[in-house]
Design an enzyme around this catalytic site. Sequence first.
Site, PDB file in Angstrom:
ATOM      1  CE  LYS A 249      34.842  33.012 -16.793  1.00 30.60           C
ATOM      2  NZ  LYS A 249      36.143  33.204 -17.438  1.00 30.60           N
ATOM      3  NE  ARG A 323      43.948  38.898 -13.269  1.00 31.35           N
ATOM      4  CZ  ARG A 323      44.413  38.656 -14.496  1.00 31.35           C
ATOM      5  NH1 ARG A 323      45.156  39.556 -15.104  1.00 31.35           N
ATOM      6  NH2 ARG A 323      44.147  37.526 -15.116  1.00 31.35           N
TER       7      ARG A 323
HETATM    8  N1  BES Z   1      38.146  31.774 -13.553  1.00 32.63           N
HETATM    9  C1  BES Z   1      38.787  32.242 -14.721  1.00 32.63           C
HETATM   10  C2  BES Z   1      39.948  31.368 -15.164  1.00 32.63           C
HETATM   11  C3  BES Z   1      39.631  29.947 -15.559  1.00 32.63           C
HETATM   12  C4  BES Z   1      39.539  29.574 -16.893  1.00 32.63           C
HETATM   13  C5  BES Z   1      39.516  28.953 -14.609  1.00 32.63           C
HETATM   14  C6  BES Z   1      39.274  28.265 -17.242  1.00 32.63           C
HETATM   15  C7  BES Z   1      39.251  27.642 -14.956  1.00 32.63           C
HETATM   16  C8  BES Z   1      39.150  27.293 -16.277  1.00 32.63           C
HETATM   17  C9  BES Z   1      39.330  33.644 -14.487  1.00 32.63           C
HETATM   18  O1  BES Z   1      38.614  34.438 -13.589  1.00 32.63           O
HETATM   19  C10 BES Z   1      39.275  34.371 -15.784  1.00 32.63           C
HETATM   20  O2  BES Z   1      38.216  34.592 -16.268  1.00 32.63           O
HETATM   21  N2  BES Z   1      40.443  34.729 -16.308  1.00 32.63           N
HETATM   22  C11 BES Z   1      40.524  35.420 -17.542  1.00 32.63           C
HETATM   23  C12 BES Z   1      41.509  36.555 -17.351  1.00 32.63           C
HETATM   24  C13 BES Z   1      41.538  37.521 -18.499  1.00 32.63           C
HETATM   25  C14 BES Z   1      40.240  38.278 -18.588  1.00 32.63           C
HETATM   26  C15 BES Z   1      42.685  38.494 -18.279  1.00 32.63           C
HETATM   27  C16 BES Z   1      40.985  34.450 -18.606  1.00 32.63           C
HETATM   28  O3  BES Z   1      41.842  33.618 -18.317  1.00 32.63           O
HETATM   29  O4  BES Z   1      40.483  34.524 -19.706  1.00 32.63           O
HETATM   30 MN    MN Z   2      37.006  35.494 -14.492  1.00 40.71          MN
END
Ligand code: BES
Ligand code: MN
Length: 467
Positions: A249, A323
């Site tokens: 991230k 997921r």
């Molecule tokens: N934990 C994150 C989602 C999230 C984003 C929670 C902002 C709280 C605030 C999740 O694990 C994630 O990183 N999701 C990705 C999925 C993508 C890589 C398909 C996302 O939403 O960018």
């Molecule tokens: Mn994530």
Amino acid sequence: MNLEPGFDAHAALLVLVGEASLELAGAGVAPQVERQIGAGAARLWPQLKAGQLEVLRLVEQDAAVALLPTSAGEARRLGVAVARCARTVRATSIGVLGLEAVFAGEFALGVQLGNYRFTRFRPDETPEVGTVSIDNLSEEAARRCAHLASGVALARDLVNTPYNHLNAENFSEVARTVADAAGLELRVWSQGECEERGMGLFVAVGQGSAHQPQFIRLTYRPAEPGAAPRITALVGKGVMFDTGGYSLKPAGGMYGMKGDMGGAAAVLGAMQIVAALNPPHEVRAYIAATDNAVSALAMRPGDVFRALNGKHVEVTNTDAEGRLILADALTLAAQEGADEIIDVATLTGAKVTALGSDLAALFSNDAALAGAVRVAAETAQEAVWELPLHSPYLESYRSEVADLKNSDMIVAGGSVKAALFLQEFVSGPWAHLDIAGNALKEKDHPFGPAGATGYGAMLLAELASRP
Ligand code: BES
Ligand code: MN
Ligand code: ZN
């Protein structure tokens, strides 16, 4: 903070709700205080708006006036406003007069939720409110709202605690404390045991961490099961910190990821509430606790893992880790015989884009269960909005090398696709709540200060304990 039925006219902060309470204030309130309230109220009353609190700073006591709430929502918000006011005037006791019995419980809950502070690393200098006496509050409503508020406070404490003080093992220690105090059965599986059981997706996410993953199951069994017994499973995403893994991230998106266990926190908070409310149904919690780290041992984009249900998943994006762990948790909950499964997860950024961080996204394969979730959400005042499980979107999750991939790298429709991925791991009635953005707030929120909200704890408790 102690809730008490009745009205203490000597409380440091007097709250007078509705015009009738101004006349009653004489009952026990010192005559000079009553005169000041009368004069102040006469000045402020005409401009008062619903849910608004006007404060009168008096010499010996302070007072605040408000219109009668006309809904549960207004009553809750008024309670929060009173808690904030008590901090401002540094009151150590509150006496409330004039509320109708129907709204007294919601008001009291608002006071408790609004009074929450996370003091572990910075002591709170404001004097504590010892007692809140509320006219027309029943003993039963006082007890119920104290249970709800303490479940929410537990969830908030967990989300507010950063990763260096709360890894998966620490979380399972908290779960043990909660289980012991509430009389819940607890079982924790280590990484090795999860591997043996075939939970390949859960183990894959945890393999990069310096800390042990923990798969936690709590069980509430009613002393006397009802006529139509039901087993509800609550499944929580417990990613103690989400770096994204090798699909790292950016800094701005990583800050706040201590809250990526908001689903797990809500589930544990809900279990504590359920144990106190004592409904005639069995409730099981499945908490997948781990973290998504970068290390020499961490999973790489392109790696393929075998899920508990036998499907193979290609990890195209290590940041789509929620997921993965939920998939195995859902499989286990179903295998162990749940009649209905509700999972809660801070799952996708796309959900925040679609609905913001006040509403949670609801997905369900069962209209009756979705309806029950909406009713519970309404009662808990934790808003949800249903989004569709539009199956054609699953096509882009077909992998060249495995049954499924965990991401197609396209943000559009991301919450729907994540939910469709989860659906591949359930069979019976199932509902999914995407609470990304709901769990942790940078600013004060309607029911408390900046930081964790405890979102979902009350909703899940209401749902699991419905008749
Ligand atoms: N934990 C994150 C989602 C999230 C984003 C929670 C902002 C709280 C605030 C999740 O694990 C994630 O990183 N999701 C990705 C999925 C993508 C890589 C398909 C996302 O939403 O960018
Ligand atoms: Mn994530
Ligand atoms: Zn995550």
